[in-house]
Design a protein around this motif. Sequence first.
Motif, mmCIF file in Angstrom:
data_model
loop_
_atom_site.group_PDB
_atom_site.id
_atom_site.type_symbol
_atom_site.label_atom_id
_atom_site.label_comp_id
_atom_site.label_asym_id
_atom_site.label_seq_id
_atom_site.Cartn_x
_atom_site.Cartn_y
_atom_site.Cartn_z
ATOM 1 N N LYS A 116 0.734 -1.259 -0.099
ATOM 2 C CA LYS A 116 0.096 -0.075 -0.152
ATOM 3 C C LYS A 116 0.994 1.112 0.213
ATOM 4 C CE LYS A 116 -4.299 -1.434 2.100
ATOM 5 N NZ LYS A 116 -4.472 -2.150 3.377
ATOM 6 N N PHE A 117 1.808 1.212 0.759
ATOM 7 C CA PHE A 117 2.622 2.358 0.809
ATOM 8 C C PHE A 117 3.528 2.646 -0.448
ATOM 9 C CE2 PHE A 117 2.637 1.943 5.625
ATOM 10 C CZ PHE A 117 2.275 3.170 5.865
ATOM 11 N N TYR A 118 3.976 1.497 -1.179
ATOM 12 C CA TYR A 118 4.503 1.714 -2.537
ATOM 13 C C TYR A 118 3.555 2.236 -3.590
ATOM 14 C CZ TYR A 118 8.659 -0.994 -1.203
ATOM 15 O OH TYR A 118 9.742 -1.387 -0.377
ATOM 16 N N LYS A 119 2.685 1.806 -3.435
ATOM 17 C CA LYS A 119 1.387 2.174 -4.339
ATOM 18 C C LYS A 119 1.062 3.838 -4.078
ATOM 19 C CE LYS A 119 -2.229 1.018 -6.889
ATOM 20 N NZ LYS A 119 -2.735 -0.004 -7.806
ATOM 21 N N ALA A 120 1.068 3.972 -2.738
ATOM 22 C CA ALA A 120 0.738 5.674 -2.495
ATOM 23 C C ALA A 120 1.834 6.315 -2.748
ATOM 24 C CB ALA A 120 0.433 5.665 -0.906
ATOM 25 N N ALA A 121 3.173 5.724 -2.666
ATOM 26 C CA ALA A 121 4.395 6.633 -3.123
ATOM 27 C C ALA A 121 4.507 6.850 -4.674
ATOM 28 C CB ALA A 121 5.468 5.942 -2.785
ATOM 29 N N LEU A 122 3.661 5.869 -5.420
ATOM 30 C CA LEU A 122 3.913 6.160 -7.033
ATOM 31 C C LEU A 122 2.880 7.188 -7.235
ATOM 32 C CD1 LEU A 122 3.967 2.219 -7.951
ATOM 33 C CD2 LEU A 122 5.208 3.964 -9.089
ATOM 34 N N THR A 123 1.599 7.085 -6.642
ATOM 35 C CA THR A 123 0.967 8.130 -7.081
ATOM 36 C C THR A 123 1.341 9.283 -6.682
ATOM 37 O OG1 THR A 123 -0.855 6.480 -6.021
ATOM 38 C CG2 THR A 123 -1.711 8.392 -6.937
ATOM 39 N N HIS A 124 1.907 9.632 -5.559
ATOM 40 C CA HIS A 124 2.534 10.969 -5.068
ATOM 41 C C HIS A 124 3.891 11.142 -5.365
ATOM 42 C CE1 HIS A 124 -1.283 11.118 -2.834
ATOM 43 N NE2 HIS A 124 -1.143 10.012 -2.140
ATOM 44 N N MET A 125 4.440 10.519 -6.232
ATOM 45 C CA MET A 125 5.827 10.767 -6.549
ATOM 46 C C MET A 125 6.210 12.268 -6.801
ATOM 47 S SD MET A 125 7.637 7.985 -8.757
ATOM 48 C CE MET A 125 9.213 8.720 -9.157
ATOM 49 N N ILE A 126 5.535 13.036 -7.536
ATOM 50 C CA ILE A 126 5.531 14.381 -7.675
ATOM 51 C C ILE A 126 5.515 15.212 -6.669
ATOM 52 C CG2 ILE A 126 5.327 16.265 -9.491
ATOM 53 C CD1 ILE A 126 5.173 13.552 -10.990
ATOM 54 N N ALA A 127 4.432 14.944 -5.552
ATOM 55 C CA ALA A 127 4.287 15.880 -4.592
ATOM 56 C C ALA A 127 5.212 15.774 -3.521
ATOM 57 C CB ALA A 127 2.527 15.444 -4.050
ATOM 58 N N ASP A 128 5.441 16.730 -2.606
ATOM 59 C CA ASP A 128 6.717 16.651 -1.952
ATOM 60 C C ASP A 128 5.908 16.711 -0.562
ATOM 61 O OD1 ASP A 128 9.304 16.684 -1.844
ATOM 62 O OD2 ASP A 128 9.575 18.524 -2.098
ATOM 63 N N ARG A 129 6.087 15.365 -0.063
ATOM 64 C CA ARG A 129 5.362 15.165 1.210
ATOM 65 C C ARG A 129 6.547 14.769 2.129
ATOM 66 N NH1 ARG A 129 3.038 10.089 1.395
ATOM 67 N NH2 ARG A 129 1.489 10.622 2.678
ATOM 68 N N GLU A 130 6.309 15.463 3.212
ATOM 69 C CA GLU A 130 7.408 15.187 4.385
ATOM 70 C C GLU A 130 6.889 14.101 5.415
ATOM 71 O OE1 GLU A 130 9.756 17.925 6.196
ATOM 72 O OE2 GLU A 130 10.351 18.973 4.534
ATOM 73 N N VAL A 131 7.256 12.955 5.386
ATOM 74 C CA VAL A 131 6.915 11.978 6.212
ATOM 75 C C VAL A 131 7.885 11.128 7.109
ATOM 76 C CG1 VAL A 131 5.926 9.591 6.214
ATOM 77 C CG2 VAL A 131 5.153 11.596 4.812
ATOM 78 N N THR A 132 7.821 10.892 8.484
ATOM 79 C CA THR A 132 8.599 9.975 8.990
ATOM 80 C C THR A 132 8.001 8.657 9.076
ATOM 81 O OG1 THR A 132 9.633 11.939 10.151
ATOM 82 C CG2 THR A 132 10.162 9.587 11.151
ATOM 83 N N TYR A 133 8.445 7.661 8.713
ATOM 84 C CA TYR A 133 8.089 6.382 8.655
ATOM 85 C C TYR A 133 8.546 5.711 9.972
ATOM 86 C CZ TYR A 133 6.979 6.945 3.767
ATOM 87 O OH TYR A 133 6.432 7.209 2.584
ATOM 88 N N LEU A 134 7.802 4.672 10.516
ATOM 89 C CA LEU A 134 8.021 4.197 11.885
ATOM 90 C C LEU A 134 7.527 2.717 11.578
ATOM 91 C CD1 LEU A 134 5.884 6.514 13.737
ATOM 92 C CD2 LEU A 134 7.958 6.286 14.613
ATOM 93 N N VAL A 135 8.940 1.875 12.111
ATOM 94 C CA VAL A 135 8.660 0.435 11.554
ATOM 95 C C VAL A 135 8.587 -0.502 13.035
ATOM 96 C CG1 VAL A 135 10.081 -1.428 10.853
ATOM 97 C CG2 VAL A 135 10.258 0.749 9.699
ATOM 98 N N CYS A 136 7.842 -1.304 13.050
ATOM 99 C CA CYS A 136 7.753 -2.126 14.316
ATOM 100 C C CYS A 136 8.845 -3.026 14.203
ATOM 101 C CB CYS A 136 6.306 -3.001 14.391
ATOM 102 S SG CYS A 136 6.153 -3.954 15.714
#
Length: 165
Positions: A116-136
């Motif tokens: 899901k994250f990859y799919k979202a990243a593909l859609t938003h590739m152009i938009a500059d989003r500032e996100v911190t990912y957190l991993v369990c």
Amino acid sequence: MKDRSNDNIQRAFTGEAKAYFRLRAFAKKAEEEGYPQIAALFRAISEAEKVHAEKHFALLEKVKSTEENLKDSFEKESFVNEVTYPEFLQQAWAEEEHAAIRALTLARNAEERHAKFYKAALTHMIADREVTYLVCPNCGWVEESARPETCPNCQGSGANYIPVE
Ligand SMILES: [Fe+2]
Ligand SMILES: [Fe+2]
């Protein structure tokens, strides 16, 4: 690269990558048993195997453009969570291997999330989003920005989530 050498480099990559994780586990065990120097040796050699794995992987020419890498990663995550893990789970259920069932279930759920994250990243590739990912650290679940109280996948504490920038 010619077929035979390509196959061998692929196998060498797999072997070195496995060695990296095996040796890190051995280092942890040595630490627990009170052998810090031997733990350091295992860690040093594991780092060396990582260097080999990275060099071999570079030769395989599997790193493409970021868009292609996202597509490829999306497809791989989708395949493992839709096909590979369900097959493994069926076999684990048939053999009543409960630890394997739990590990495979947590991983399958996390892989679906990764896709899901990859799919979202593909859609938003152009938009500059500032996100911190957190991993369990317990199950590999990934969250965006907000730290959950408990992991929705493994129910472990969200306090243990590791931030990745
Ligand atoms: Fe994944
Ligand atoms: Fe988790």
